[in-house]
Design an enzyme around this catalytic site. Structure first.
Site, mmCIF file in Angstrom:
data_model
loop_
_atom_site.group_PDB
_atom_site.id
_atom_site.type_symbol
_atom_site.label_atom_id
_atom_site.label_comp_id
_atom_site.label_asym_id
_atom_site.label_seq_id
_atom_site.Cartn_x
_atom_site.Cartn_y
_atom_site.Cartn_z
ATOM 1 N N LYS A 247 40.970 42.448 31.420
ATOM 2 C CA LYS A 247 40.727 43.805 31.917
ATOM 3 C C LYS A 247 41.915 44.655 31.493
ATOM 4 O O LYS A 247 43.065 44.207 31.571
ATOM 5 C CB LYS A 247 40.591 43.763 33.438
ATOM 6 C CG LYS A 247 40.312 45.108 34.075
ATOM 7 C CD LYS A 247 40.113 44.981 35.578
ATOM 8 C CE LYS A 247 39.752 46.305 36.226
ATOM 9 N NZ LYS A 247 39.494 46.154 37.674
ATOM 10 N N SER B 24 35.147 48.047 39.312
ATOM 11 C CA SER B 24 35.757 48.653 38.158
ATOM 12 C C SER B 24 35.892 47.709 36.968
ATOM 13 O O SER B 24 36.124 48.170 35.855
ATOM 14 C CB SER B 24 37.144 49.188 38.523
ATOM 15 O OG SER B 24 37.998 48.118 38.905
ATOM 16 N N SER C 229 35.980 45.000 42.967
ATOM 17 C CA SER C 229 35.844 45.161 41.522
ATOM 18 C C SER C 229 35.705 43.893 40.689
ATOM 19 O O SER C 229 35.489 43.982 39.487
ATOM 20 C CB SER C 229 37.016 45.971 40.979
ATOM 21 O OG SER C 229 36.802 47.319 41.241
HETATM 22 N N1 GLN Z 1 34.894 50.765 44.186
HETATM 23 C C1 GLN Z 1 36.158 50.616 44.833
HETATM 24 C C2 GLN Z 1 37.052 51.788 44.525
HETATM 25 O O1 GLN Z 1 36.658 52.615 43.753
HETATM 26 C C3 GLN Z 1 36.794 49.307 44.473
HETATM 27 C C4 GLN Z 1 37.499 49.345 43.176
HETATM 28 C C5 GLN Z 1 38.311 48.105 42.919
HETATM 29 O O2 GLN Z 1 38.117 47.056 43.554
HETATM 30 N N2 GLN Z 1 39.255 48.229 42.020
HETATM 31 O O3 GLN Z 1 38.116 51.908 45.030
#
Ligand code: GLN
Length: 488
Positions: free
Chosen positions: A78, A153, A177
């Protein structure tokens, strides 16, 4: 018929490489060719020369009988993990062209196990998002339906694994995410207990929640990667736990007889789409056939996890992202008049709208006069959410439920409604706030033929147990073996 290299699991690739059925260079070339031909938007950076240099070193170690446990197996990272050999952007214009002088701990640990970096994978800007639509470098197409999001994400990681562009990848999970994109793309991913794996070199979003972990097609592969990733990193991440690395494959295959699976009524309420519910129910029925028993539990503050998370995470983000000021690194605006206008212009140009929204929310909830009403209150409820889990774990060994209320949505569907994305995080946020390990394992398919994940949540340090439940489910089902039709 021999299995194509890209259809092999990490475990199979490692064994075949060790047996010299093909070389690490041949393997890397195969995956590089696929990555170069890809148009899904999953990759943000490739560096074939660097990958092949690593592959040649792997071949050398294999020849010398010094192969690591995952020697020569390629993976993607990532783009939130910093890497020496590849640029790192965190999905943001702010870091366009940025080169880190060092590798993140997880990157070097996986390299230490013999793995090669194939490239960097797309993600929401600074990991803020649920659909990979907040990346400054464009969205990623879900391999099951190119008109749909891969989740976020870690959307590039999940999509690349499902499309067989990489056998495995790293992801990070702050509020879901790893689990949610794994669910949306029909793959497997685990977020370990907070602190299990070092955050060093993982670009910070919300430091009290951020946790890296592996994503792959099978639970066994996740166990292999996680074994290499975990362990204390005292000199570099003081919040990493002082727990020795564990062999997470050791318990795979253990009997599920008598395993108590907690079913929280709050995870199965009105908001859950019927198609997701039936896939999750079918997976649970499969687990009961294997000897597990379902016990009703309650996680009464599930709904509150949304406002609590969307106060705490932006608060931490507003502080973490203050480092992007155009001075030390990252984007610097061209025409400014003084220092303050340089800060303002650089940040206005470098950050995307969701990141700005979070910085503003975070600054607001931390500001004098609102701190007590929002941030402090959220911290208190966060503690209660963690206590609710401890109450539940008196009655059960693991908790199971959906990962997300519905299958992957269409690209652009929530474009003018950021709150719609936030609400879809409801089932992943509680475990994040409590710092508990959680995973997503393919449970079947729902509306529009899109994958559905089963979420498994364990008590602290119960990763091995979660992985075993997922592994047993994968021995009894074939959802993780299905390939998206559009795949090459
Ligand atoms: N959807 C969540 C956010 O936007 C989780 C994102 C994540 O786990 N990095 O914060």
């Amino acid at each position: 018929m021999t299995t194509a290299l890209h259809d092999m699991t990490v475990a199979e690739l490692a064994a075949a490489l060790k047996a010299k059925q093909f070389s690490a260079v041949e393997c890397a070339q195969h995956f590089l060719a696929r990555a170069q031909a890809d148009h899904s938007g999953s990759f943000l950076a490739l560096n074939p020369e660097a990958t092949l240099t690593q592959a040649r070193a792997s071949d050398g170690r294999i020849a010398a009988g010094k192969a690591g446990p995952l020697e020569g197996v390629p993976l993607g990272h990532k783009d939130i993990f910093v890497t020496k050999d590849f640029p790192t952007t965190a999905g943001s214009k702010m870091l366009e062209g940025y080169r880190s002088p060092f590798d993140a701990t997880l990157v070097s640990r996986l390299a230490g196990a013999g793995m090669l970096t194939l490239g960097k994978l797309n993600c929401d800007e600074f990991a803020m998002g649920s659909g990979n639509e907040n990346s400054a470098y464009g969205p990623v197409k879900n391999p099951w339906d190119a008109a749909r999001v891969p989740g976020g994400s870690s959307g590039g990681s999940a999509a690349a694994i499902a499309a067989r562009l990489v056998p495995a990848a790293t992801g990070t999970d702050t509020g879901g995410s790893i689990r949610q994109p794994a669910s949306f793309c029909g793959i497997t991913g685990i977020k370990p207990t907070y602190g299990r794996a070092s955050r060093y070199g993982m670009i910070a979003y919300a430091s009290s929640l951020d946790q890296g972990g592996p994503m792959a097609r099978t639970a066994e592969d996740c166990a292999l990667l996680l074994s290499a990733m975990c362990g204390p990193d005292p000199d570099r991440d003081s919040t990493s736990l002082d727990l020795p690395a564990e062999d997470f494959t050791a318990c795979l295959g253990a009997d599920l007889k008598g395993l108590r699976i907690g079913i929280a009524q709050e995870f199965f309420g009105e908001g859950l789409a019927p198609d997701v519910r039936s896939a999750v129910d079918a997976a649970l029925a499969e687990l009961t056939k294997l000897g597990a028993v379902l016990v009703p539990i309650s996680l009464p503050r599930t709904e509150l996890s949304i406002p609590v998370y969307y106060i705490i995470a932006p608060a931490e983000a507003s502080s973490n992202l203050s480092r992007y000021d155009g001075v030390k690194f990252g984007h610097r605006a061209k025409d400014y008049t003084d220092l303050e206008s340089m800060y303002k212009k650089s940040r206005a140009e470098g950050f995307g709208s969701e990141v700005k929204r979070r910085i503003m929310t975070g600054t607001y909830v931390l500001s004098h006069g609102y701190y007590d009403a929002y941030y402090l209150q959220a911290q208190k409820i966060r503690r209660m959410i963690a206590q609710d889990f401890q109450q539940a774990f008196k009655q059960c060994d693991v908790i199971a439920g959906p990962v997300a209320p519905k299958v992957a949505w269409r690209l652009g569907e929530n474009a003018n409604d950021p709150v719609a994305d936030y609400l879809a995080d409801i089932f992943t946020l509680p475990a994040s706030l409590a710092g508990l390990p959680g995973m997503s394992v393919p449970a079947g398919f729902g509306a529009h033929g899109m994958p559905v994940g089963l979420q498994l949540i364990g008590n602290y340090f119960a990763e091995a147990r979660l992985l075993n439940v997922a592994h047993r489910l994968q021995q009894a089902t074939d959802f993780h073996l299905r390939k998206p039709e559009g795949g090459q």
